[in-house]
Write a protein that holds these residues in place. Structure first.
Motif, mmCIF file in Angstrom:
data_model
loop_
_atom_site.group_PDB
_atom_site.id
_atom_site.type_symbol
_atom_site.label_atom_id
_atom_site.label_comp_id
_atom_site.label_asym_id
_atom_site.label_seq_id
_atom_site.Cartn_x
_atom_site.Cartn_y
_atom_site.Cartn_z
ATOM 1 N N ARG A 51 0.820 -1.211 0.000
ATOM 2 C CA ARG A 51 0.000 0.000 0.000
ATOM 3 C C ARG A 51 0.855 1.262 0.000
ATOM 4 N NH1 ARG A 51 -2.856 -2.908 4.011
ATOM 5 N NH2 ARG A 51 -1.944 -1.564 5.623
ATOM 6 N N GLU A 52 1.947 1.249 0.789
ATOM 7 C CA GLU A 52 2.820 2.414 0.841
ATOM 8 C C GLU A 52 3.531 2.653 -0.498
ATOM 9 O OE1 GLU A 52 3.478 4.716 3.367
ATOM 10 O OE2 GLU A 52 1.559 3.849 4.021
ATOM 11 N N ASN A 53 3.949 1.581 -1.130
ATOM 12 C CA ASN A 53 4.613 1.730 -2.436
ATOM 13 C C ASN A 53 3.670 2.333 -3.475
ATOM 14 O OD1 ASN A 53 6.958 0.676 -1.381
ATOM 15 N ND2 ASN A 53 6.523 -1.416 -2.066
ATOM 16 N N ALA A 54 2.438 1.844 -3.482
ATOM 17 C CA ALA A 54 1.461 2.390 -4.423
ATOM 18 C C ALA A 54 1.182 3.857 -4.130
ATOM 19 C CB ALA A 54 0.170 1.563 -4.361
ATOM 20 N N ARG A 55 1.074 4.196 -2.827
ATOM 21 C CA ARG A 55 0.804 5.588 -2.466
ATOM 22 C C ARG A 55 1.959 6.503 -2.881
ATOM 23 N NH1 ARG A 55 1.738 8.771 1.936
ATOM 24 N NH2 ARG A 55 2.823 7.067 3.018
ATOM 25 N N HIS A 56 3.192 6.035 -2.677
ATOM 26 C CA HIS A 56 4.351 6.844 -3.061
ATOM 27 C C HIS A 56 4.451 6.989 -4.580
ATOM 28 C CE1 HIS A 56 6.060 7.641 0.843
ATOM 29 N NE2 HIS A 56 6.027 6.337 1.182
ATOM 30 N N ARG A 57 4.104 5.937 -5.308
ATOM 31 C CA ARG A 57 4.123 6.052 -6.766
ATOM 32 C C ARG A 57 3.130 7.103 -7.245
ATOM 33 N NH1 ARG A 57 4.868 0.336 -6.745
ATOM 34 N NH2 ARG A 57 2.601 0.033 -6.906
ATOM 35 N N GLN A 58 1.924 7.093 -6.674
ATOM 36 C CA GLN A 58 0.937 8.096 -7.042
ATOM 37 C C GLN A 58 1.409 9.504 -6.666
ATOM 38 O OE1 GLN A 58 -2.722 6.925 -5.207
ATOM 39 N NE2 GLN A 58 -2.928 5.014 -6.418
ATOM 40 N N ARG A 59 2.060 9.614 -5.508
ATOM 41 C CA ARG A 59 2.538 10.934 -5.089
ATOM 42 C C ARG A 59 3.623 11.444 -6.042
ATOM 43 N NH1 ARG A 59 6.808 12.589 -2.354
ATOM 44 N NH2 ARG A 59 7.441 10.435 -1.909
ATOM 45 N N ARG A 60 4.553 10.555 -6.461
ATOM 46 C CA ARG A 60 5.607 10.969 -7.390
ATOM 47 C C ARG A 60 5.040 11.331 -8.755
ATOM 48 N NH1 ARG A 60 8.528 6.677 -4.864
ATOM 49 N NH2 ARG A 60 7.920 5.261 -6.561
ATOM 50 N N ALA A 61 3.975 10.623 -9.176
ATOM 51 C CA ALA A 61 3.381 10.933 -10.478
ATOM 52 C C ALA A 61 2.706 12.299 -10.475
ATOM 53 C CB ALA A 61 2.377 9.847 -10.855
ATOM 54 N N ARG A 62 2.199 12.728 -9.307
ATOM 55 C CA ARG A 62 1.513 14.021 -9.239
ATOM 56 C C ARG A 62 2.482 15.195 -9.074
ATOM 57 N NH1 ARG A 62 -1.950 11.032 -5.719
ATOM 58 N NH2 ARG A 62 -0.855 11.986 -3.945
ATOM 59 N N ARG A 63 3.763 14.920 -8.846
ATOM 60 C CA ARG A 63 4.718 16.001 -8.607
ATOM 61 C C ARG A 63 4.995 16.763 -9.897
ATOM 62 N NH1 ARG A 63 9.914 13.564 -6.335
ATOM 63 N NH2 ARG A 63 10.489 15.749 -6.045
ATOM 64 N N SER A 64 5.131 18.073 -9.784
ATOM 65 C CA SER A 64 5.461 18.928 -10.921
ATOM 66 C C SER A 64 6.979 19.101 -11.009
ATOM 67 C CB SER A 64 4.766 20.287 -10.782
ATOM 68 O OG SER A 64 5.215 20.944 -9.603
ATOM 69 N N GLU A 65 7.423 19.761 -12.075
ATOM 70 C CA GLU A 65 8.856 20.000 -12.235
ATOM 71 C C GLU A 65 9.393 20.930 -11.148
ATOM 72 O OE1 GLU A 65 10.959 18.620 -14.244
ATOM 73 O OE2 GLU A 65 9.423 17.358 -15.196
ATOM 74 N N ALA A 66 8.565 21.888 -10.746
ATOM 75 C CA ALA A 66 9.000 22.801 -9.677
ATOM 76 C C ALA A 66 9.205 22.047 -8.365
ATOM 77 C CB ALA A 66 7.971 23.919 -9.504
ATOM 78 N N ASP A 67 8.316 21.083 -8.071
ATOM 79 C CA ASP A 67 8.485 20.279 -6.861
ATOM 80 C C ASP A 67 9.768 19.456 -6.899
ATOM 81 O OD1 ASP A 67 6.098 21.328 -6.020
ATOM 82 O OD2 ASP A 67 4.898 19.632 -6.757
ATOM 83 N N LYS A 68 10.067 18.886 -8.097
ATOM 84 C CA LYS A 68 11.285 18.075 -8.209
ATOM 85 C C LYS A 68 12.533 18.928 -8.004
ATOM 86 C CE LYS A 68 9.209 14.781 -11.452
ATOM 87 N NZ LYS A 68 9.270 14.209 -12.811
ATOM 88 N N LEU A 69 12.543 20.123 -8.588
ATOM 89 C CA LEU A 69 13.701 20.998 -8.420
ATOM 90 C C LEU A 69 13.870 21.430 -6.959
ATOM 91 C CD1 LEU A 69 13.345 23.271 -11.591
ATOM 92 C CD2 LEU A 69 14.987 21.422 -11.221
ATOM 93 N N ARG A 70 12.732 21.708 -6.287
ATOM 94 C CA ARG A 70 12.805 22.107 -4.885
ATOM 95 C C ARG A 70 13.325 20.971 -4.022
ATOM 96 N NH1 ARG A 70 8.001 23.225 -4.500
ATOM 97 N NH2 ARG A 70 7.261 21.337 -3.447
ATOM 98 N N ASP A 71 12.876 19.726 -4.288
ATOM 99 C CA ASP A 71 13.344 18.582 -3.502
ATOM 100 C C ASP A 71 14.830 18.314 -3.727
ATOM 101 O OD1 ASP A 71 10.801 18.368 -2.583
ATOM 102 O OD2 ASP A 71 10.229 16.707 -3.900
#
Length: 516
Positions: A51-71
């Protein structure tokens, strides 16, 4: 006033009798305790991980380019703080060592980079390509300028290393005193300077210094400059002959001009010979001789150097080719040349259409293909095969060999060179000459014409070979007091290329004394 303090323990910690660990996030403590409780049941822990893996995959798919650069920036900053803290504590951080790549891995990486670079160049616009070329040219220009500047710095000599005088003024004053002592008359001046340069009082060190300043002196007993003597003499003679207009002077002028051009052409060979003589040990100057050739009123001085055969080969210019480098075609006739040009076209078509089995090397292989094999110890084929009277052979064998080409590509176009007669006007008269033209037709028509010409080629080659053998036999077995004469009646035809078709008649006659 009564102060009440309420202390809350976790559920698991109540059983153990230990308080909750101190932390800044209460949710983090509860999450940790929840995970520890799930780990006690393997199946429940596995479902939790899925369940956690699926949730993290969905969270990564929803991330924008700005979020990736900030992280990424946060992760980089956090890593830097960690490294600085470890360094302040005196701990050494073990960096990950990249394993060495094998040869196959390097080759795969290079091939991958080559493909990606090719794709990158294909996507580049014309403006981008221009910018890249300008940047590359600027980099190379700066590199060349830096190299030249470095060489100039290294090669720029200082005054105390190249000059024997402490200053330029001292050098000028010494030259002034010397000029005051030298004679004014040109011949006496030249003799005195020559005595300074070549005199017996000039030590080897002084001669070496003169050579460094451009006053070259040969190490031999006689100072002979090959090219200078020849060129200067020819120039002087030409200047004198230019002022004369009589027939003899014009003839001599043409001869000297040709000699001057030849001397300029082989200037490099003369210079190499001079260098060889200067650098050789124990060279005998007896091998040099000067010959005077008188042609009319002109007198040419030629210096001849007798050298070894190996040195003569080294001095050969690159423009002079050896005999095995030049292909010589002799005794060309219209039949053989026409067949050779068609064979070249046929072999090109065989390569283009990927049919190597129909390739034919030369005209002799072509004739052998259309005749029966020779009998044992026989030099020529049977007369029936040569005159196309044999039923077992003929040009039908050639048709069978090229049948596949005609079936698959018969309607396609083929091009070849061909000798043909051409008319031209000369002084109001119409004349004929042989010229090379380009013929273009279908493969079927080309093969028909090729087979038709091959039918008469066997007799033509047989007659030519038989005549050659007969001439060789006669010339090698002549009786005593007999003479063999080959008469060529030339008609002043101009030959502009090697493969041109000649128009000559050769007659062989034998003369001898016959006792009656």
């Amino acid at each position: 006033m009564v102060l009440k303090i309420k202390v809350k323990y976790g559920r698991d910690n109540k059983d153990k009798g230990s308080p909750t660990p101190k932390t800044n996030s209460r949710g983090a403590v509860h999450s940790k305790l929840y995970r520890e409780r799930l780990k006690k049941d393997p199946e429940e822990w596995k479902r939790f991980q899925e369940r956690e893996n699926a949730r993290h995959r969905q969270r990564r798919a929803r991330r924008s380019e700005a979020d990736k650069l900030r992280d990424r920036e946060k992760s980089r900053t956090r890593q830097q703080r960690f490294v600085e803290r470890k360094k302040a504590e005196g701990e050494k951080i073990q960096q990950k060592v990249k394993p060495l790549a094998t040869r196959s891995e390097k080759m795969k990486k290079a091939e991958y980079n080559k493909i990606k670079k090719r794709e990158s160049r294909a996507r580049m616009t014309s403006q981008h390509k221009r910018r890249v070329k300008e940047k590359d040219a600027k980099r190379k220009r700066e590199k060349r300028n830096a190299k030249r500047k470095k060489q100039n710095i290294n090669q720029t000599p200082s005054l105390h290393k190249t000059s024997g005088f402490p200053s330029i003024t001292a050098k000028r004053m010494a030259a002034s005193r010397l000029w005051a002592k030298l004679p004014k008359e040109p011949e006496r001046f030249a003799e005195i300077v020559e005595e300074f340069v070549k005199g017996s009082r000039t030590t080897p060190r002084k001669k070496a210094a003169l050579r460094r300043h451009g006053l070259g002196i040969n190490k031999g007993k006689r100072d002979l400059q090959f090219q200078d003597l020849i060129t200067e003499n020819l120039k002087n003679k030409l200047q004198v002959l230019k002022k004369k207009s009589d027939t003899s002077s014009r003839k001599d002028r043409r001869l000297l001009a040709s000699a001057h051009l030849i001397s300029k052409k082989y200037h490099m060979q003369s210079r190499l010979a001079n260098n060889w003589i200067n650098k050789s040990r124990g060279v005998s100057w007896k091998c040099l001789s000067i010959r005077h050739i008188k042609c009319g009123k002109a007198k040419i001085h030629i210096i001849i150097n007798i050298i070894s055969h190996s040195l003569f080969q080294k001095l050969r210019p690159n423009t002079v080719l050896l005999q095995h480098k030049t292909k010589l075609n002799q005794c060309l006739c219209e039949y053989c040349t026409s067949i050779l040009l068609k064979l070249q076209a046929l072999n090109r078509a065989a390569v283009a259409y990927k049919m190597p089995t129909i390739k034919i090397k030369n005209k002799y292989e072509l004739i052998a293909l259309t005749m029966c094999p020779k009998e044992d110890n026989e030099k020529y084929n049977k007369p029936g095969c040569i005159y196309r009277e044999c039923e077992d052979c003929g040009v039908s064998l050639l048709k069978t060999k090229v049948m596949a080409l005609e079936e698959h590509h018969g309607e396609e176009m083929i091009q070849w060179m061909k000798w043909s007669d051409q008319q031209y006007e000369l002084c109001g008269k119409t004349k004929m000459k042989k010229v090379v033209i380009t013929e273009r037709t279908t493969v079927s028509n080309f093969l028909q014409e090729f087979v038709k010409e091959t039918e008469s080629l066997s007799k033509h080659l047989f007659v030519a070979n038989w005549q050659q053998d007969g001439f060789t036999t006669i010339s090698k077995t002549l009786p005593e007091n007999w003479t063999l004469m080959v008469l060529d009646f030339a008609e002043n035809y101009s030959c502009l290329r090697q493969l041109i078709l000649p128009n000559i008649s050769i007659h062989t006659n034998m003369y001898g004394n016959v006792d009656m």
